[in-house]
Motif scaffolding. Structure first.
Motif, PDB file in Angstrom:
ATOM      1  N   TRP A   1     -20.184  25.971 -16.497  1.00 18.40           N
ATOM      2  CA  TRP A   1     -19.506  25.700 -15.206  1.00 18.40           C
ATOM      3  C   TRP A   1     -19.740  26.959 -14.416  1.00 18.40           C
ATOM      4  O   TRP A   1     -20.069  27.163 -13.070  1.00 18.40           O
ATOM      5  CB  TRP A   1     -18.310  25.260 -15.164  1.00 18.40           C
ATOM      6  CG  TRP A   1     -17.629  25.284 -13.719  1.00 18.40           C
ATOM      7  CD1 TRP A   1     -16.390  25.765 -13.155  1.00 18.40           C
ATOM      8  CD2 TRP A   1     -18.022  24.433 -12.640  1.00 18.40           C
ATOM      9  NE1 TRP A   1     -16.041  25.233 -12.012  1.00 18.40           N
ATOM     10  CE2 TRP A   1     -17.372  24.614 -11.641  1.00 18.40           C
ATOM     11  CE3 TRP A   1     -19.048  23.449 -12.486  1.00 18.40           C
ATOM     12  CZ2 TRP A   1     -17.393  24.128 -10.334  1.00 18.40           C
ATOM     13  CZ3 TRP A   1     -19.289  23.043 -10.994  1.00 18.40           C
ATOM     14  CH2 TRP A   1     -18.647  23.271 -10.281  1.00 18.40           C
TER      15      TRP A   1
ATOM     16  N   VAL B   1     -22.463  29.050 -14.616  1.00 19.16           N
ATOM     17  CA  VAL B   1     -23.600  29.327 -14.168  1.00 19.16           C
ATOM     18  C   VAL B   1     -23.842  29.089 -12.557  1.00 19.16           C
ATOM     19  O   VAL B   1     -24.404  29.896 -11.831  1.00 19.16           O
ATOM     20  CB  VAL B   1     -24.581  28.565 -14.980  1.00 19.16           C
ATOM     21  CG1 VAL B   1     -26.027  28.768 -14.555  1.00 19.16           C
ATOM     22  CG2 VAL B   1     -24.553  28.841 -16.467  1.00 19.16           C
ATOM     23  N   PRO B   2     -23.634  27.824 -12.393  1.00 19.50           N
ATOM     24  CA  PRO B   2     -23.874  27.708 -10.860  1.00 19.50           C
ATOM     25  C   PRO B   2     -22.938  28.636  -9.854  1.00 19.50           C
ATOM     26  O   PRO B   2     -23.359  28.975  -8.698  1.00 19.50           O
ATOM     27  CB  PRO B   2     -23.291  26.283 -10.440  1.00 19.50           C
ATOM     28  CG  PRO B   2     -22.707  25.770 -11.793  1.00 19.50           C
ATOM     29  CD  PRO B   2     -23.089  26.504 -12.915  1.00 19.50           C
ATOM     30  N   ARG B   3     -21.799  28.833 -10.518  1.00 16.77           N
ATOM     31  CA  ARG B   3     -20.801  29.748  -9.501  1.00 16.77           C
ATOM     32  C   ARG B   3     -21.367  31.357  -9.572  1.00 16.77           C
ATOM     33  O   ARG B   3     -21.310  31.623  -8.648  1.00 16.77           O
ATOM     34  CB  ARG B   3     -19.525  30.061 -10.448  1.00 16.77           C
ATOM     35  CG  ARG B   3     -18.699  28.700 -10.067  1.00 16.77           C
ATOM     36  CD  ARG B   3     -17.162  29.125 -10.837  1.00 16.77           C
ATOM     37  NE  ARG B   3     -16.515  27.959 -10.762  1.00 16.77           N
ATOM     38  CZ  ARG B   3     -15.063  27.864 -11.156  1.00 16.77           C
ATOM     39  NH1 ARG B   3     -14.709  29.147 -11.789  1.00 16.77           N
ATOM     40  NH2 ARG B   3     -14.313  26.744 -10.957  1.00 16.77           N
TER      41      ARG B   3
ATOM     42  N   ILE C   1     -24.707  31.840  -9.761  1.00 14.64           N
ATOM     43  CA  ILE C   1     -25.808  31.760  -8.651  1.00 14.64           C
ATOM     44  C   ILE C   1     -25.508  31.925  -7.341  1.00 14.64           C
ATOM     45  O   ILE C   1     -25.965  32.686  -6.704  1.00 14.64           O
ATOM     46  CB  ILE C   1     -26.565  30.542  -8.991  1.00 14.64           C
ATOM     47  CG1 ILE C   1     -27.228  30.273 -10.791  1.00 14.64           C
ATOM     48  CG2 ILE C   1     -27.789  30.163  -7.959  1.00 14.64           C
ATOM     49  CD1 ILE C   1     -27.945  29.305 -11.060  1.00 14.64           C
ATOM     50  N   VAL C   2     -24.148  31.203  -7.187  1.00  8.60           N
ATOM     51  CA  VAL C   2     -23.787  31.243  -5.645  1.00  8.60           C
ATOM     52  C   VAL C   2     -23.365  32.406  -5.250  1.00  8.60           C
ATOM     53  O   VAL C   2     -23.699  33.155  -4.250  1.00  8.60           O
ATOM     54  CB  VAL C   2     -22.750  30.244  -5.433  1.00  8.60           C
ATOM     55  CG1 VAL C   2     -22.123  30.345  -4.092  1.00  8.60           C
ATOM     56  CG2 VAL C   2     -23.271  28.689  -5.663  1.00  8.60           C
TER      57      VAL C   2
END
Length: 274
Positions: free
Chosen positions: A12, A14-16, A18-19
């Protein structure tokens, strides 16, 4: 099952990541690019980074004929005068709006937003025509008056919020022990409102420092300002000089915003517009 949950929890992030990485890139990327240009001697496509570094552009900016020192001095003088005039008008206006039961109080506060409601270009063209007829065009007082018209929005609204955040019983207590209205305002109300007024002054200062359109139509070419120098150098393709000028504008903005964060408390912000 527990191991699967731990793995999903780890994924979870990972997308955080990236953002947050994209946010950092869009926020700090342009700033990093600007800083690179301030020390660049040679840089052209397709090279990712400058080919040569140096400080020759700094010498040009601060040379007697570079115009940066004159523009910086004019910008600081205009900004400080704008703060003085705006606060001189905003303190009595803010106190009256906060303490007196004025009819149409909301309409009065809304009226200070009118200068922001119209396109700046058309407003300043007409102001420049009027100032030219009365001899204010191309003068520092003329530029200050234009900046005050925008600065009053911040000054009056924040001053009103600062005075509204003060408990009226403190003023009543001072009056009960014999203090007059003027002394109560000077010794009780004004010191308590000082943090909000300081924040108001900082916002007005920053607004004036970065104002371009009004400075251009009313001040140019007689009153050189940093935003005008930035526009001239950037439009001419001199990115080194433009970046150094932008850095000169950025530094005081960062310093004063740090001061705003210290002085402008949540209880003052909550009163804005009330």
């Amino acid at each position: 099952m527990t191991a699967l949950r731990n793995n999903l929890s780890a994924l979870w992030w990972v997308p955080r990541g990236i953002v947050f990485g994209l946010m950092a890139f869009f926020i700090f990327g342009p700033l990093f690019n600007m800083l690179l240009w301030t020390v660049t001697e040679k840089w052209y496509f397709p090279h990712t980074f400058p080919l040569e570094y140096g400080f020759s552009s700094w010498e040009k900016v601060f040379a007697p004929r570079g115009g940066a020192l004159e523009s910086l001095g004019n910008s600081l003088v205009v900004a400080l005068l704008t703060v003085v005039v705006s606060l001189a008008l905003a303190i009595p206006a803010g106190y009256a709006l906060a303490r007196l039961k004025l009819p149409l109080r909301g309409v009065i506060l809304l009226a200070f937003l009118i200068p922001q409601a119209f396109p700046n270009l058309t407003v300043y063209v007409n102001i420049a025509r009027i100032f030219y007829e009365i001899g204010l065009n191309g003068t520092i007082p003329g530029v200050v008056l234009v900046h005050v018209s925008h600065g009053l929005v911040y000054a009056v609204w924040i001053a009103t919020a600062a005075f509204s955040a003060i408990d009226p019983e403190l003023e009543q207590a001072a009056r009960n022990i014999g203090a007059g209205a003027l002394r109560t305002f000077r010794d009780v109300t004004l010191p308590l409102a000082a943090p909000g007024l300081m924040a108001s002054a900082i916002f007005v200062f920053l607004e004036s420092l970065d104002e371009f359109t009004g400075s251009y139509f009313v001040g140019a070419p007689d009153v050189n300002m940093l935003p005008l120098l930035l526009y001239t150098t950037a439009s001419g393709g001199n990115y080194q000089i433009a970046s150094i000028t932008a850095l000169l504008l950025l530094v005081p903005s960062l310093v004063f915003m740090a001061v705003v964060e210290r002085f402008l408390k949540a209880d003052v912000l909550s009163r804005v517009g009330q």
